[in-house]
Design a protein around this motif. Structure first.
Motif, PDB file in Angstrom:
ATOM      1  N   VAL A 200      45.805 -45.135  10.309  1.00 46.33           N
ATOM      2  CA  VAL A 200      45.398 -46.297   9.570  1.00 46.33           C
ATOM      3  C   VAL A 200      45.969 -47.459  10.154  1.00 46.33           C
ATOM      4  N   LEU A 242      34.668 -45.053   5.331  1.00 45.78           N
ATOM      5  CA  LEU A 242      34.851 -43.902   4.800  1.00 45.78           C
ATOM      6  C   LEU A 242      35.359 -42.823   5.768  1.00 45.78           C
ATOM      7  N   ILE A 244      37.828 -43.467   7.908  1.00 43.67           N
ATOM      8  CA  ILE A 244      38.962 -43.407   7.766  1.00 43.67           C
ATOM      9  C   ILE A 244      39.616 -42.750   6.671  1.00 43.67           C
ATOM     10  N   LEU A 245      38.939 -42.826   5.454  1.00 39.07           N
ATOM     11  CA  LEU A 245      39.480 -42.384   4.443  1.00 39.07           C
ATOM     12  C   LEU A 245      39.202 -40.924   4.480  1.00 39.07           C
ATOM     13  N   VAL A 248      42.156 -39.608   6.729  1.00 39.25           N
ATOM     14  CA  VAL A 248      43.571 -39.724   6.003  1.00 39.25           C
ATOM     15  C   VAL A 248      43.831 -39.034   5.000  1.00 39.25           C
ATOM     16  N   VAL A 249      42.852 -38.606   4.005  1.00 35.19           N
ATOM     17  CA  VAL A 249      42.993 -37.889   2.780  1.00 35.19           C
ATOM     18  C   VAL A 249      43.164 -36.159   3.341  1.00 35.19           C
ATOM     19  N   ASN A 252      46.603 -36.233   4.497  1.00 39.04           N
ATOM     20  CA  ASN A 252      47.663 -36.029   3.301  1.00 39.04           C
ATOM     21  C   ASN A 252      47.587 -34.760   2.707  1.00 39.04           C
ATOM     22  N   LEU A 253      46.295 -34.304   2.517  1.00 40.87           N
ATOM     23  CA  LEU A 253      46.325 -32.995   1.719  1.00 40.87           C
ATOM     24  C   LEU A 253      46.973 -31.943   2.726  1.00 40.87           C
TER      25      LEU A 253
END
Lengths: 270, 334
Positions: A200, A242, A244-245, A248-249, A252-253
């Motif tokens: 990010v 979208l 990037i999202l 990153v999700v 993170n998960l």
């Protein structure tokens, strides 16, 4: 399922990594070639994600962008990890004055708001994608240094470490064979969680014009272009965002899942 | 307590000295000096030498550093190469917008973060909890610059409910007292300015505060879940205290401590996010000044902005630590 987070995260990342590896095979068009007859087309079967102001296929650019995001994000994370481990180990193991000097330097780096520090580094090195990566690596170094130092401090007083020293193991052996392997779990968890942020932040620097330069298909700079066409061609900014999202999700998960797996004491913590 | 505050303030001195050294010597590594940049291609060698002498650039580097440090202490960072105004004046003009934006974002993040976290913790693994946690995950992972663009697109562009950027409606002026248009509007009783500021502030504050809100919600949920299982909460329930009061007076109060620390950590993210948010929403704040100056190689302003931002950041963190000591009676910092 032991850790649904881990599975879902890994699945999302598999998608992104797959897109990155097979971009040349999947992409229907070149990510760079311009087609002035196809400018600003909305999403349609020949251009799944539409086209940008130069008629470039956004789907293809997003696919190739995954390569850049992953490589740059992981390398930036690697820089932070390498510097942080060296600083943290030196600081924690040797203690005393070395510790004081290293930790005060880390405090200085932490006194900068993250992005401003990155901007200063990019100003000094000059704007480019590689320099943005180095800058973000430096920005995240203090966090690794602190984590590693704390872990080393906790483990170096334990008997097996003392015993290794007592039987004549050198510093390198004690560190390499006894200390580092025992502090790996928190380092792995943090490294995984941090990749999302390094991706990010490097995209943020590119968005500001301090990273990738045109026509590189980089998600942050694609968003920057998309901003100008927000009202007329919203798809230009929507799809890289979208992407990037999802990435990153995914990280993170996966980081949360790894933490649950490797360090059960922290389960359920934010 | 006073002793603790004094000691902590003392500890800031070496940190800020380190920041000044890093900023000064970092800028020195860049080829070409300020005199060259100021003159451009116009000056002769003699002009250049004169200007260098005037600016003290012909002095040894340690002397130059001391002059920089002396200037920084009284807020003198030199003259902007871009506008020829003093750097500190530029910063003074930009700072209020950033303060207003950051505080609004922080307020939104704390209020909604706490509310979401408490709601989720009261019914763990319910639909509300799951939805909240998915929202939190997305909130933490959304890059602030994309959130901003989407908000602008939906609420500014498609729905047309809110303005597309800036801090006030075009042509609107206000009497500057603090420089914060909301505060000045309230102080002078200028309704239109207050209303216009609020309308301009909502989207950037939501964009900037979203990540902090998600982080706070997650932390609130996990600490509330821990606290709600403790004996004293059970005792309160057994005594017949109504659930609402158990949550607000018994549980939340004790769950607040780690959240306060978290808010301190979020400040750095807010100041960083401000650079991106201000760029997207065309807000003439410190972040936009920073990026404009970096792109224009306006080093005096860059140095000034970085020093001021670092100063604000460490002071804010100190404030959070003090608040922490105040909130937790177990902590005595002597």
């Amino acid at each position: 399922m032991r850790s649904p987070n881990l599975v879902v995260g890994a699945a999302m990342l598999a998608l992104v990594v797959g897109a990155a590896i097979f971009a040349p095979q999947i992409a229907p068009h070149s990510p760079i070639d311009q087609a002035f007859t196809d400018q600003l087309r909305p999403p349609s079967p020949p251009h799944l994600f539409g086209t940008d102001e130069f008629g470039r296929d956004i789907f293809s650019r997003v696919l190739y962008g995954a390569r850049i995001a992953l490589v740059i994000g992981v390398l930036a994370d690697g820089i932070a990890l390498a510097l942080g481990v060296v600083l943290g180990v030196v600081s924690g193991y040797f203690g005393g004055r070395v510790d004081a000097v290293v930790m005060r330097s880390v405090d200085v780096l932490l006194a900068f708001p993250y992005l401003l520090l990155a901007m200063v580094v990019v100003t000094i090195l000059g704007p480019s994608l590689i320099n943005a990566m180095i800058a973000i690596g430096i920005v995240y170094t203090p966090q690794f240094a602190r984590l590693v130092r704390a872990a080393v401090l906790a483990i170096k007083e334990q008997e097996f470490v003392e015993a290794a020293g007592a039987v004549g193991a050198g510093v390198a052996r004690v560190l390499g064979r006894h200390i580092l392997p025992n502090i790996l779990s928190p380092i792995i968890v943090m490294a995984t969680l941090t990749v999302g942020f390094t991706i990010v932040e490097t995209a943020g620097l590119s968005f500001l014009g301090l990273g990738a330069s045109p026509p590189t298909p980089e998600w942050g700079s694609m968003l920057a272009t998309g901003r100008s066409f927000m009202l007329t061609a919203p798809w230009i900014a929507t799809f890289p965002g979208l992407a990037i999202l999802v990435t990153v999700v995914g990280f993170n998960l996966m980081g949360d899942g790894l933490r649950d797996l490797l360090d059960p004491r922290l389960r359920g913590r934010g | 307590m006073l002793k603790y505050v004094a000691r902590r303030l003392g500890q800031l001195v070496p940190v800020l000295l380190g920041v000044s050294i890093l900023v000064f010597f970092g800028m020195h590594l860049i080829p070409g000096d300020v005199a060259q940049l100021l003159l451009g291609d116009k000056g002769t060698e003699a002009d250049l030498a004169r200007l260098r002498h005037q600016l003290g650039l012909d002095q040894p580097v340690p002397v130059q550093y001391l002059r920089f440090l002396g200037g920084a202490l009284v807020g003198d960072f030199g003259v902007s190469l871009r506008t020829r105004q003093s750097a500190i004046w530029e910063i003074g003009q930009a700072l209020p917008a950033t303060i207003e934006l950051s505080l609004a974002a922080l307020l939104l993040a704390v209020v909604f973060g706490l509310a979401i976290g408490v709601l989720a913790a009261r019914r763990p693994h319910s639909v509300v909890d799951t939805a909240a946690m998915v929202g939190v995950l997305v909130g933490v992972s959304m890059p602030v610059f994309w959130t901003g663009i989407l908000l602008l697109l939906v609420f500014g562009g498609i729905l047309g409910w809110l303005p597309l950027g800036g801090i006030l409606d075009g042509g609107m002026m206000f009497h500057r007292i603090t420089g914060l248009s909301l505060v000045d509007g309230l102080l002078t009783g200028n309704g239109p300015v207050v209303q216009s500021t609020l309308r301009h502030l909502i989207l950037p504050a939501v964009a900037l505060g979203a990540t902090a809100m998600a982080t706070i919600a997650r932390m609130t949920r996990s600490t509330m879940l821990e606290v709600l299982h403790l004996d004293y909460v059970r005792t309160a329930r057994a005594k017949g205290v109504v659930e609402r009061r158990v949550v607000s007076h018994h549980a939340l109060r004790n769950a607040l401590l780690p959240i306060v620390t978290l808010v301190g950590l979020q400040l750095g993210l807010l100041l960083s996010g401000a650079v991106l948010t201000e760029t997207i929403f065309a807000i003439p704040g410190l972040g936009r000044l920073a990026i404009t100056s970096v792109l224009a190689r306006d080093y005096p302003v860059v140095q000034g902005v970085v020093m001021i931002a670092a100063g604000i950041f460490v002071l804010a963190n100190l404030l959070v630590d003090i608040l922490y000591a105040y909130l937790d009676p177990r902590i005595r910092y002597d």
